[in-house]
Design an enzyme around this catalytic site. Structure first.
Site, short mmCIF file in Angstrom:
data_model
loop_
_atom_site.label_atom_id
_atom_site.label_comp_id
_atom_site.label_asym_id
_atom_site.label_seq_id
_atom_site.Cartn_x
_atom_site.Cartn_y
_atom_site.Cartn_z
N LYS A 170 -31.77 67.65 -2.30
CA LYS A 170 -30.55 68.49 -2.30
C LYS A 170 -31.22 70.02 -2.65
CE LYS A 170 -27.05 70.49 -3.55
NZ LYS A 170 -26.18 71.11 -2.23
N LYS A 238 -30.00 79.15 -9.12
CA LYS A 238 -30.77 78.48 -9.82
C LYS A 238 -31.53 77.19 -8.81
CE LYS A 238 -27.91 74.89 -10.28
NZ LYS A 238 -27.38 73.66 -9.76
#
Ligand SMILES: NC(=O)C1=CN([C@@H]2O[C@H](COP(=O)(O)OP(=O)(O)OC[C@H]3O[C@@H](n4cnc5c(N)ncnc54)[C@H](OP(=O)(O)O)[C@@H]3O)[C@@H](O)[C@H]2O)C=CC1
Ligand SMILES: O=CC(=O)O
Length: 289
Positions: A170, A238
């Site tokens: 991911k 992030k």
């Protein structure tokens, strides 16, 4: 099938709503409890703590903002660990780093529970439409038992092996996406400042080898300086940060991603963190003023 759901942000709300619409019994919890109201109107039950959800449900899905939220929901008082036990499965679909996933896996399995990570690719609209791409890893039997829910939430579920592999995959996907968004933003600003139409640039890109749903979906609103949050910029930053850490661990030089991360950080410092990640174009505009 009864499923617990922890975290009703942009993604969690859409995903839990989909489960409800498709006949699942859903019990929800969110840190800001008032966000459960809309789900309750559609038939969900609500609990006041993550521990209560785990106690009630055989399977619980989490969709939380970042590693610190994912850890807090498991380890803090009234958290998942207080009630997880043999026979229960915990499925964390938040985007976190492998280290976070491994810590959660160790704690859950240490109490006899089962764990998979299942971060998703796809944003608010794919979540609403049940068109996410699920990148799962961990307990294989739990993955197979989760397929009925995954088939509602997504268009394809990958099983990637041991815990951590889903998180890593991911982060790699989102590192590419964040880098692309920056190149795209620079192109739109450069077209405009060169006296060209950035709308015409979109038409040209759409006809060639670089056509893609992200440019097509975000470009027109970026040209209008409009950034309603589908994927909040603070979360994209992030993901860049965590992907760069993965690059450090593996000694992979990633100057493009590092520059993209700087632009997202700049955008956050301009107060754009809660807008869509396409608002990074404002940092490009700012840097040339
Ligand atoms: N939006 C998108 O397009 C996509 C997002 N993702 C990933 O999915 C995850 C969720 O994203 P999204 O729904 O957009 O994010 P949101 O910011 O909309 O929602 C974040 C959720 O996490 C909760 N939360 C934050 N901190 C804590 C904490 N300390 N303790 C408990 N709960 C907490 C929030 O609760 P509260 O409501 O109380 O603030 C909220 O439910 C992220 O990891 C993101 O990177 C993945 C694919 C696409
Ligand atoms: O994580 C974000 C996405 O669009 O995927």
């Amino acid at each position: 099938m009864e499923v617990g759901f922890l975290g009703l942000g942009i993604m969690g709300k859409a995903m839990s709503m989909n489960l409800l619409k498709n006949g699942f019994k859903v019990t929800v919890w969110n840190r800001t409890l008032s966000k459960c109201d809309e789900l309750v109107e559609h038939g969900a039950s609500v609990c006041e703590t993550p521990a209560e959800v785990i106690k009630k449900c055989k399977y619980t899905i989490a969709m939380l903002s970042d590693p610190s939220a994912a850890l807090s929901v498991v380890f803090d008082k009234d958290g998942v660990l207080e009630q997880i036990c043999e026979g229960k499965g915990y499925i964390d679909m938040s985007t976190v780093d492998a280290e976070t996933s491994l810590k959660i896996n160790e704690a859950i399995t240490g109490k006899g529970g089962r764990f998979i990570e299942g971060p998703v690719s796809g944003s608010k609209k794919p979540a609403e439409d049940g068109q996410l791409i699920i990148l799962a890893a961990g307990d294989k039997a739990l993955f197979e038992e989760s397929i009925p829910a995954f088939n509602v939430l997504g268009k394809k579920s990958f099983y990637l092996g041991q815990v951590g592999n889903g998180a890593k995959m991911k982060l790699i996907v989102n590192m590419i996406m964040g880098s692309m968004m920056n190149a795209f933003s620079e192109g739109l600003v450069l077209a405009d400042k060169s006296g060209l139409s950035s709308d015409t640039l979109l038409d040209i890109l759409d006809l060639g080898a670089m056509t893609n749903p992200m440019f097509k979906g975000k470009g027109p609103s970026m040209n209008k300086s409009s950034y309603p949050p589908a994927f909040p910029l603070k979360h994209q930053q992030k993901d860049m940060r965590l992907a760069l850490a993965l690059g450090d661990e593996n000694a992979v030089s990633m100057p493009v991603a590092a520059a993209a991360n700087e632009a997202f950080k700049k955008a956050r410092s301009l107060g754009l963190g809660d807008l869509d990640f396409s608002a990074v174009i404002e940092a490009v505009k700012f840097s040339r003023e």
